[in-house]
Design a protein around this motif. Structure first.
Motif, PDB file in Angstrom:
ATOM      1  N   GLY A   1      20.206   2.966  73.768  1.00 49.75           N
ATOM      2  CA  GLY A   1      19.174   3.926  73.898  1.00 49.75           C
ATOM      3  C   GLY A   1      18.197   4.125  72.594  1.00 49.75           C
TER       4      GLY A   1
ATOM      5  N   GLY B   1      28.936   1.159  71.500  1.00 46.77           N
ATOM      6  CA  GLY B   1      27.934   2.131  71.785  1.00 46.77           C
ATOM      7  C   GLY B   1      27.853   3.163  70.419  1.00 46.77           C
ATOM      8  N   THR B   2      27.174   4.245  70.778  1.00 50.23           N
ATOM      9  CA  THR B   2      27.056   5.050  69.831  1.00 50.23           C
ATOM     10  C   THR B   2      27.978   6.010  69.240  1.00 50.23           C
TER      11      THR B   2
ATOM     12  N   ASP C   1      32.201  17.624  74.621  1.00 53.53           N
ATOM     13  CA  ASP C   1      31.470  17.309  75.809  1.00 53.53           C
ATOM     14  C   ASP C   1      30.124  17.506  75.771  1.00 53.53           C
TER      15      ASP C   1
ATOM     16  N   THR D   1      33.085   3.558  80.263  1.00 54.65           N
ATOM     17  CA  THR D   1      31.979   2.749  79.733  1.00 54.65           C
ATOM     18  C   THR D   1      32.158   1.376  80.615  1.00 54.65           C
TER      19      THR D   1
ATOM     20  N   ALA E   1      28.515  14.949  73.548  1.00 56.04           N
ATOM     21  CA  ALA E   1      28.584  13.562  73.965  1.00 56.04           C
ATOM     22  C   ALA E   1      27.376  13.396  74.998  1.00 56.04           C
ATOM     23  N   GLU E   2      27.095  14.462  75.810  1.00 56.69           N
ATOM     24  CA  GLU E   2      26.101  14.454  76.803  1.00 56.69           C
ATOM     25  C   GLU E   2      24.736  14.304  76.395  1.00 56.69           C
ATOM     26  N   GLU E   3      24.478  15.152  75.009  1.00 57.50           N
ATOM     27  CA  GLU E   3      23.412  15.251  74.528  1.00 57.50           C
ATOM     28  C   GLU E   3      22.934  14.163  73.638  1.00 57.50           C
ATOM     29  N   HIS E   4      23.886  13.258  73.262  1.00 52.96           N
ATOM     30  CA  HIS E   4      23.672  12.041  72.340  1.00 52.96           C
ATOM     31  C   HIS E   4      24.118  10.724  73.008  1.00 52.96           C
ATOM     32  N   ASN E   5      24.898  11.021  74.246  1.00 48.59           N
ATOM     33  CA  ASN E   5      25.666   9.748  74.626  1.00 48.59           C
ATOM     34  C   ASN E   5      26.423   8.983  73.607  1.00 48.59           C
TER      35      ASN E   5
END
Length: 333
Positions: free
Chosen positions: A116, A236-237, A252, A99, A255-259
């Motif tokens: 986002g 963050g989220t 992973d 981050t 995490a990639e889908e929803h950041n």
């Protein structure tokens, strides 16, 4: 003698799901208050106190999960009608990503903040199952603006301070006491991250005991902070769901889908009808190598951060909310 606080004098709810989190929370109180009567329909057990002039209600859950959290919040708000907002404070599983403040590591803190398309928290397992895909539905409420402002002010002032208030808060927990030993920092040498595809060999046994291959560990780069006890805060989220995530590949992918920066199990339940900020100390990496070694320190770090937030909230604004609520309940004079 000062007046004993009544139900209507409490404005902040502090919610923990685990015993290790509740103990850390109690160690952060400036004062502890006597318990108050509650209706027979309220099955919660409350610990009352104050921090920086704010009266706080601390409640635990009989078990982790979104449904128990929703029940606790509903009953808490009935017994303490002037609760303005809540804090969900405890441990969570971190996503080992970078981050603006560096890599997320064990012992760090993740705090919910809108980013986002997300409000600060996302319920990743709620939605519709369609052919070949899962469509997430619904949205969770963002943290209260007063807490977002307090978190930002804390970050600004902490960056300019020679003494770290979070470290001072953690030192409130006397780890020389037998029952508090688990809150000691385990040491950076025990901060292991394994390749996502590498599965822990024997469930229920430590990596050292079952012989997990040290060559499968990912070398961690050294960040700017050279003090292993310095708590890095990431905002963050946060992902909330009913599952305990112990699968690095799933971690992973989500995490990639929803950041998202970390995973936990209560926010979706509490945020349904109660404005909250989520504060999680990172105790594991949501993989098969997950263990309890960092639970104590991560819980202490989260509680230390939550305590400090109170010093950055305007007391007058909270009191004004209570007065307006009382006038509304009493009706026109």
């Amino acid at each position: 003698m000062s007046k004993k606080p009544a139900h209507g004098d409490y404005t902040v709810g502090w919610i923990c799901s685990l015993e290790v989190e509740q103990i850390a929370a109690l160690e952060m109180l400036d004062e502890e208050h006597d318990r108050l009567p509650q209706p027979p329909t309220d099955h919660n057990v409350y610990n009352l106190g104050s921090i920086a002039g704010h009266n706080v209600v601390i409640a635990g859950l009989h078990q982790p999960g979104n449904n128990p959290a929703a029940t606790v919040v509903t009953q808490m708000r009935t017994t303490f009608p002037n609760l303005r907002f809540g804090m969900l404070v405890g441990i969570g599983g971190g996503v080992p990503m970078k981050t603006d403040n560096g890599m997320i590591r064990l012992g760090d803190i993740v705090v919910s903040k809108p980013a986002g398309s997300h409000s600060g928290a996302v319920q990743y397992d709620h939605g519709k199952a369609k052919v070949g895909q899962f469509e997430r539905t619904g949205a969770l409420a963002p943290p209260p603006v007063v807490l977002l402002n307090a978190a930002q002010d804390l970050a600004v002032r902490r960056a300019r301070s020679r003494k770290d208030p979070l470290e001072e808060n953690i030192q409130r927990i006397d780890t020389s006491i037998r029952g508090l030993r688990r809150y000691k920092h385990p040491g950076a040498t025990h901060n292991y991250l394994y390749q996502s595809h590498y599965i822990h060999k024997t469930p229920g046994v430590s990596c050292a005991e079952c012989g997990c291959d040290p060559l499968q560990r990912i070398p961690r780069t050294i960040d700017d902070v050279d003090d292993e006890l310095y708590i890095v805060v990431h905002r963050g989220t946060i992902a909330s769901g009913e599952l305990v995530v112990k699968d690095a590949m799933l971690r992973d992918a989500l995490a990639e889908e929803h950041n998202v920066l970390c995973f936990e199990m209560e926010a979706a339940g509490a945020l349904t009808d109660f404005p909250c900020i989520v504060i999680r100390g990172i105790s594991d990496y949501c993989d098969s190598h997950k263990n309890d070694q960092w639970h104590g320190y991560a819980a202490a770090a989260a509680a230390a951060y939550a305590r400090q937030v109170f010093f950055h909230m305007p007391i007058d604004e909270v009191k004004r909310f209570v007065l307006l609520s009382d006038r509304y309940l009493d009706g026109p004079s």
